[in-house]
Design a protein around this motif. Structure first.
Motif, PDB file in Angstrom:
ATOM      1  N   CYS A  69       0.833  -1.202   0.000  1.00  0.00           N
ATOM      2  CA  CYS A  69       0.000   0.000   0.000  1.00  0.00           C
ATOM      3  C   CYS A  69       0.870   1.256   0.000  1.00  0.00           C
ATOM      4  CB  CYS A  69      -0.895   0.041   1.250  1.00  0.00           C
ATOM      5  SG  CYS A  69      -2.050  -1.342   1.399  1.00  0.00           S
ATOM      6  N   ILE A  70       0.414   2.271  -0.713  1.00  0.00           N
ATOM      7  CA  ILE A  70       0.999   3.608  -0.670  1.00  0.00           C
ATOM      8  C   ILE A  70      -0.017   4.510   0.023  1.00  0.00           C
ATOM      9  CG2 ILE A  70       1.869   5.563  -2.019  1.00  0.00           C
ATOM     10  CD1 ILE A  70       2.310   3.553  -4.343  1.00  0.00           C
ATOM     11  N   ALA A  71       0.427   5.342   0.944  1.00  0.00           N
ATOM     12  CA  ALA A  71      -0.467   6.290   1.623  1.00  0.00           C
ATOM     13  C   ALA A  71       0.045   7.705   1.395  1.00  0.00           C
ATOM     14  CB  ALA A  71      -0.547   5.995   3.111  1.00  0.00           C
ATOM     15  N   VAL A  72      -0.858   8.581   0.947  1.00  0.00           N
ATOM     16  CA  VAL A  72      -0.497   9.951   0.594  1.00  0.00           C
ATOM     17  C   VAL A  72      -1.349  10.917   1.414  1.00  0.00           C
ATOM     18  CG1 VAL A  72      -0.192  11.603  -1.294  1.00  0.00           C
ATOM     19  CG2 VAL A  72      -0.113   9.135  -1.773  1.00  0.00           C
ATOM     20  N   GLY A  73      -0.707  11.855   2.122  1.00  0.00           N
ATOM     21  CA  GLY A  73      -1.470  12.806   2.921  1.00  0.00           C
ATOM     22  C   GLY A  73      -0.653  14.037   3.259  1.00  0.00           C
ATOM     23  N   ASP A  74      -1.301  14.945   4.017  1.00  0.00           N
ATOM     24  CA  ASP A  74      -0.623  16.200   4.359  1.00  0.00           C
ATOM     25  C   ASP A  74      -0.731  16.574   5.831  1.00  0.00           C
ATOM     26  OD1 ASP A  74      -2.761  18.955   4.362  1.00  0.00           O
ATOM     27  OD2 ASP A  74      -3.490  16.925   4.049  1.00  0.00           O
ATOM     28  N   GLY A  75      -1.647  15.945   6.585  1.00  0.00           N
ATOM     29  CA  GLY A  75      -1.880  16.352   7.963  1.00  0.00           C
ATOM     30  C   GLY A  75      -1.600  15.250   8.965  1.00  0.00           C
ATOM     31  N   SER A  76      -1.587  15.622  10.244  1.00  0.00           N
ATOM     32  CA  SER A  76      -1.225  14.660  11.288  1.00  0.00           C
ATOM     33  C   SER A  76      -2.215  13.501  11.377  1.00  0.00           C
ATOM     34  CB  SER A  76      -1.126  15.364  12.638  1.00  0.00           C
ATOM     35  OG  SER A  76      -2.365  15.933  13.003  1.00  0.00           O
ATOM     36  N   ASN A  77      -3.461  13.707  10.967  1.00  0.00           N
ATOM     37  CA  ASN A  77      -4.419  12.594  10.998  1.00  0.00           C
ATOM     38  C   ASN A  77      -4.148  11.573   9.893  1.00  0.00           C
ATOM     39  OD1 ASN A  77      -5.324  14.611   9.134  1.00  0.00           O
ATOM     40  ND2 ASN A  77      -7.364  13.698   9.111  1.00  0.00           N
ATOM     41  N   ASP A  78      -3.223  11.863   8.993  1.00  0.00           N
ATOM     42  CA  ASP A  78      -2.816  10.886   7.976  1.00  0.00           C
ATOM     43  C   ASP A  78      -1.680   9.992   8.452  1.00  0.00           C
ATOM     44  OD1 ASP A  78      -4.619  11.842   5.948  1.00  0.00           O
ATOM     45  OD2 ASP A  78      -3.286  13.560   5.694  1.00  0.00           O
ATOM     46  N   LEU A  79      -1.018  10.368   9.546  1.00  0.00           N
ATOM     47  CA  LEU A  79       0.169   9.635   9.983  1.00  0.00           C
ATOM     48  C   LEU A  79      -0.098   8.178  10.342  1.00  0.00           C
ATOM     49  CD1 LEU A  79       1.998  12.413  12.037  1.00  0.00           C
ATOM     50  CD2 LEU A  79       2.751  11.377   9.890  1.00  0.00           C
TER      51      LEU A  79
END
Length: 237
Positions: free
Chosen positions: A188-198
């Motif tokens: 899986c690849i995970a892409v995000g910008d905020g702390s709730n994506d960590l």
């Protein structure tokens, strides 16, 4: 944690060998607000009630990790949306929401390589389903705003999987979809910008920060700090 190295201008790579192959992965998971799209939807909706600055300040603190309780933060912000009309929502969707640069190119490349695409958002289905249609996304999970007689009530609707899609739910959703697809989290690849994506980024095989908050950039394996989402294809060959 080792220091990041600049792979190319505005593209940082750390703790992972490059180049990697896109075909080594089977699922890519995207945050929506400020990742797949250019806005924070909750902030723009609040503009209709004159409370954008107040809501945006809470959003920013939450995404930076300064407010740890995402669920309570979202409840506070949604409560400030009471009285917003469906017409206001439609205006945000049609006039302000745009796909992030490179989003379409990256999603198309992933699909061509055989990956499935998941949008998992602490935002709202009203916008997430629109983005699903624009990008032909396979799976979507987001929050449902309660509306009565065409007006937001300031609350959200519980769903069969739970009440609010926070960081823990993002991680759980990614792992659930991976299980349904019969693949390992490493695929899986995970892409995000905020702390709730960590949480989902930590559980994935490859974590990507996109124009992200400092903490997220520091913890991601790849950080796209300049340019569009399709810059990931410079690393994933």
């Amino acid at each position: 944690m080792s220091a990041a190295t600049e792979f190319a201008l505005g593209l940082m790579v750390q703790r992972t060998p490059v180049p990697l192959r896109l075909s080594d992965y089977r699922l890519i998971c995207f945050d929506m607000d400020s990742t797949l799209i250019n806005i924070e939807c909750v902030d723009e909706i609040a503009d209709a009630t004159g409370k954008k600055a107040e809501v945006a300040a809470i959003t920013e603190a939450t995404m930076r990790g300064e407010i740890a309780d995402f669920k309570e933060s979202l409840r506070q912000r949604v409560a400030l949306l009471k009285g917003v009309t469906e017409a206001d929502m439609a205006g945000v969707r049609s006039e302000r929401l745009q796909l992030s640069p490179g989003a379409q190119a990256l999603v198309q490349a992933c699909k061509q390589a055989g990956l499935k695409v998941l949008l998992v958002s602490g935002g709202f289905t009203y916008f997430a389903e629109h983005v699903r249609g624009l990008l032909d996304i396979d799976f979507v999970r987001a929050n449902v705003l309660e509306m009565k007689d065409g007006v937001l009530t300031g609350a959200m609707v519980d769903q069969p999987w739970g009440d609010i899609c926070d960081g823990a739910e993002k991680r759980r959703t990614m792992l659930e979809v991976a299980s349904l697809l019969g693949i390992a989290p490493a695929q899986c690849i995970a892409v995000g910008d905020g702390s709730n994506d960590l949480p989902m980024m930590a559980a994935s095989g490859l974590s990507v920060a996109f124009h992200a908050k400092p903490r997220v950039r520091a913890e991601a394996q790849i950080a796209i700090n300049q340019g569009g989402l399709d810059r990931l294809l410079e690393v994933l060959r």
